[in-house]
Scaffold this active site. Structure first.
Site, PDB file in Angstrom:
ATOM      1  N   ILE A   1       0.843  -1.203   0.000  1.00 47.36           N
ATOM      2  CA  ILE A   1       0.000   0.000   0.000  1.00 47.36           C
ATOM      3  C   ILE A   1       0.880   1.256   0.000  1.00 47.36           C
ATOM      4  CG2 ILE A   1      -1.740   1.313   1.301  1.00 47.36           C
ATOM      5  CD1 ILE A   1      -2.822  -1.451   2.283  1.00 47.36           C
TER       6      ILE A   1
ATOM      7  N   TYR B   1      -2.990  -9.594  16.147  1.00 46.22           N
ATOM      8  CA  TYR B   1      -2.944  -8.511  15.152  1.00 46.22           C
ATOM      9  C   TYR B   1      -4.108  -7.549  15.353  1.00 46.22           C
ATOM     10  CZ  TYR B   1      -3.398  -6.167  10.615  1.00 46.22           C
ATOM     11  OH  TYR B   1      -3.533  -5.219   9.621  1.00 46.22           O
TER      12      TYR B   1
HETATM   13  N1  LIG Z   1      -3.245  -5.215   2.832  1.00 43.32           N
HETATM   14  C1  LIG Z   1      -4.388  -5.257   3.516  1.00 43.32           C
HETATM   15  O1  LIG Z   1      -5.369  -5.856   3.084  1.00 43.32           O
HETATM   16  C2  LIG Z   1      -4.517  -4.528   4.823  1.00 43.32           C
HETATM   17  C3  LIG Z   1      -5.737  -4.639   5.530  1.00 43.32           C
HETATM   18  C4  LIG Z   1      -5.864  -3.960   6.729  1.00 43.32           C
HETATM   19  C5  LIG Z   1      -4.826  -3.185   7.206  1.00 43.32           C
HETATM   20  N2  LIG Z   1      -3.652  -3.123   6.507  1.00 43.32           N
HETATM   21  C6  LIG Z   1      -2.562  -2.313   7.050  1.00 43.32           C
HETATM   22  O2  LIG Z   1      -2.056  -1.488   6.012  1.00 43.32           O
HETATM   23  C7  LIG Z   1      -0.676  -1.248   6.226  1.00 43.32           C
HETATM   24  C8  LIG Z   1       0.116  -1.585   4.988  1.00 43.32           C
HETATM   25  O3  LIG Z   1      -0.091  -2.955   4.698  1.00 43.32           O
HETATM   26  P1  LIG Z   1       0.485  -3.659   3.371  1.00 43.32           P
HETATM   27  O4  LIG Z   1      -0.537  -4.628   2.934  1.00 43.32           O
HETATM   28  O5  LIG Z   1       0.982  -2.633   2.429  1.00 43.32           O
HETATM   29  O6  LIG Z   1       1.688  -4.488   4.008  1.00 43.32           O
HETATM   30  P2  LIG Z   1       3.212  -4.599   3.565  1.00 43.32           P
HETATM   31  O7  LIG Z   1       3.798  -5.666   4.421  1.00 43.32           O
HETATM   32  O8  LIG Z   1       3.325  -4.742   2.093  1.00 43.32           O
HETATM   33  O9  LIG Z   1       3.779  -3.188   3.981  1.00 43.32           O
HETATM   34  C9  LIG Z   1       4.199  -2.873   5.282  1.00 43.32           C
HETATM   35  C10 LIG Z   1       5.487  -2.087   5.179  1.00 43.32           C
HETATM   36  O10 LIG Z   1       5.912  -1.711   6.493  1.00 43.32           O
HETATM   37  C11 LIG Z   1       7.313  -1.963   6.585  1.00 43.32           C
HETATM   38  N3  LIG Z   1       7.646  -2.206   7.982  1.00 43.32           N
HETATM   39  C12 LIG Z   1       7.286  -3.272   8.743  1.00 43.32           C
HETATM   40  N4  LIG Z   1       7.834  -3.162   9.961  1.00 43.32           N
HETATM   41  C13 LIG Z   1       8.526  -2.007   9.984  1.00 43.32           C
HETATM   42  C14 LIG Z   1       9.320  -1.367  10.953  1.00 43.32           C
HETATM   43  N5  LIG Z   1       9.504  -1.918  12.173  1.00 43.32           N
HETATM   44  N6  LIG Z   1       9.906  -0.193  10.650  1.00 43.32           N
HETATM   45  C15 LIG Z   1       9.753   0.355   9.411  1.00 43.32           C
HETATM   46  N7  LIG Z   1       9.023  -0.219   8.443  1.00 43.32           N
HETATM   47  C16 LIG Z   1       8.420  -1.394   8.723  1.00 43.32           C
HETATM   48  C17 LIG Z   1       7.548  -3.193   5.727  1.00 43.32           C
HETATM   49  O11 LIG Z   1       8.900  -3.376   5.358  1.00 43.32           O
HETATM   50  C18 LIG Z   1       6.626  -2.906   4.554  1.00 43.32           C
HETATM   51  O12 LIG Z   1       7.287  -2.142   3.577  1.00 43.32           O
HETATM   52  C19 LIG Z   1      -0.292  -2.049   7.467  1.00 43.32           C
HETATM   53  O13 LIG Z   1      -0.381  -1.188   8.575  1.00 43.32           O
HETATM   54  C20 LIG Z   1      -1.372  -3.092   7.548  1.00 43.32           C
HETATM   55  O14 LIG Z   1      -1.572  -3.563   8.855  1.00 43.32           O
HETATM   56  C21 LIG Z   1      -3.476  -3.779   5.341  1.00 43.32           C
END
Ligand SMILES: NC(=O)c1ccc[n+]([C@@H]2O[C@H](COP(=O)([O-])OP(=O)(O)OC[C@H]3O[C@@H](n4cnc5c(N)ncnc54)[C@H](O)[C@@H]3O)[C@@H](O)[C@H]2O)c1
Length: 330
Positions: free
Chosen positions: A21, A153
């Site tokens: 995202i 989570y």
């Molecule tokens: N994809 C979905 O369907 C969904 C649904 C609900 C909520 N979310 C939330 O949206 C956000 C983005 O999700 P996504 O699907 O893009 O996931 P993703 O895993 O692709 O992206 C998360 C990013 O955060 C970075 N990250 C993780 N831990 C970190 C840290 N300690 N310090 C710095 N960077 C860190 C990762 O390297 C990654 O680039 C998250 O907060 C997730 O919980 C996603």
């Protein structure tokens, strides 16, 4: 002034900007002439997701960890707005390793709030989650009615909302929480034990493997295309309505699709690229612990207060996503 003009030449920090995202948000912000800082530790994010931006004059990468307050403080310097996406996603990951999930998603979140406060950031928009609805069975999900969390989570994402609320009340930091519902689209990782279902199924079909559904396929989700998520993040940044601030919104399509329908739709769209995919069977196994049976959002609040107008329903989004994966996975 056109509200979108508000972001021109502003600086937005996207945490988790190398993730699925986050990288889509970075791309969009750069396209509207915003200065973008990406803070990421590449734990699940990928260099290739941000490779196209590295030479862009308005893009800056900070490799750092939100569990480290110093990294957060550096990243928040001279920042106007924050889109906080960094977290460890996945319910099963949090069940396998609740401590790391909590450290990143709760302690890291708190560090980011503190850094935003201390650097006088104007607005903190953050990724919340539909998992916060927990065991409450009512459909469609409305923002004010939640149940008990069903996974570590889900707890972390709920705690984020509680902290955001307290930071408004205590330190006057403006926040907006976006409860994403099963987001999908380009740059979403199809690999690994914690991959999301849509890219995983697409990759399996492309490799002539059977997708495996947890349960009988009747569980359903409000799958949300990334373009709708980008729109909500931008609207959350530009709104000037005080009523729209310091609350949470569902970010969804408002449409429910069963896992079986999902698998058959992916198969039928991919068959247009490769006829052999039509012969692949779908397999089934037991339901997973912590999965809720059904998820469907009311998007009324987002429409009313944040002027949300989803541009992509499930089918339109799925077709676009499949085209992207077909061109990028093989
Ligand atoms: N994809 C979905 O369907 C969904 C649904 C609900 C909520 N979310 C939330 O949206 C956000 C983005 O999700 P996504 O699907 O893009 O996931 P993703 O895993 O692709 O992206 C998360 C990013 O955060 C970075 N990250 C993780 N831990 C970190 C840290 N300690 N310090 C710095 N960077 C860190 C990762 O390297 C990654 O680039 C998250 O907060 C997730 O919980 C996603």
């Amino acid at each position: 002034m056109n509200l979108y003009e508000k972001l021109k030449n502003k600086t937005v920090l996207v945490t988790g900007g190398a993730g699925f995202i986050g990288s889509n948000l970075c791309e969009h912000l750069l396209s509207i002439n915003t200065h973008v800082i990406c803070l990421d530790n590449f734990s699940t994010g990928k260099h290739e997701n941000i490779a196209p931006f590295l030479q862009h004059e308005n893009f800056k990468l900070i490799e750092g960890d939100i569990r480290n307050l110093h990294d957060c403080m550096i990243a928040c310097k001279h920042v106007d707005y924050i889109l906080h996406q960094a977290a460890l996603g996945s319910v099963p990951r949090s069940i396998n390793d609740p401590i790391t999930t909590n450290n990143v998603n709760v302690s890291g979140f708190l560090n980011m709030l503190v850094a935003a406060r201390d650097n006088a950031v104007s607005r903190f928009v953050y990724a919340a989650s539909s998992s916060t609805y927990g065991d409450h069975e009512a459909l469609p999900k409305k923002e004010d009615i939640i149940g008990k969390p069903l996974s570590p989570y889900a707890i972390t994402k709920y705690v984020n909302e509680l902290y955001a609320d307290i930071f408004k009340k205590t330190y006057n930091l403006d926040t907006i929480g976006l409860r994403y519902f099963n987001v999908f689209g380009k740059n979403q990782d199809p690999n690994g034990a914690y991959a999301a279902v849509i890219p995983k199924f697409i990759q399996q079909y492309i490799n002539y493997e059977s997708p495996v559904i947890n349960g009988d396929g009747s569980y359903s989700r409000d799958f949300t295309y990334i373009e709708n998520v980008i729109q909500m993040n931008i609207n959350a940044l530009i709104t000037e309505d005080p009523e729209a601030l310091n609350t949470v919104y569902n970010v969804a399509c408002g449409e429910r699709t069963t896992l079986l329908k999902l698998a058959t739709s992916i198969k039928s769209y991919l068959t247009e690229f490769d006829g052999k995919i039509n012969d692949i069977d779908i397999k089934f196994r037991d339901n997973r612990v912590g999965d809720i049976p059904h998820s469907l959002a009311s998007i009324q609040k987002a429409k009313t207060l944040l002027n949300y107008k989803p541009t992509h329903d499930f089918n339109k989004g799925l077709k676009e996503a499949i085209c992207w994966y077909w061109n990028n996975l093989k």
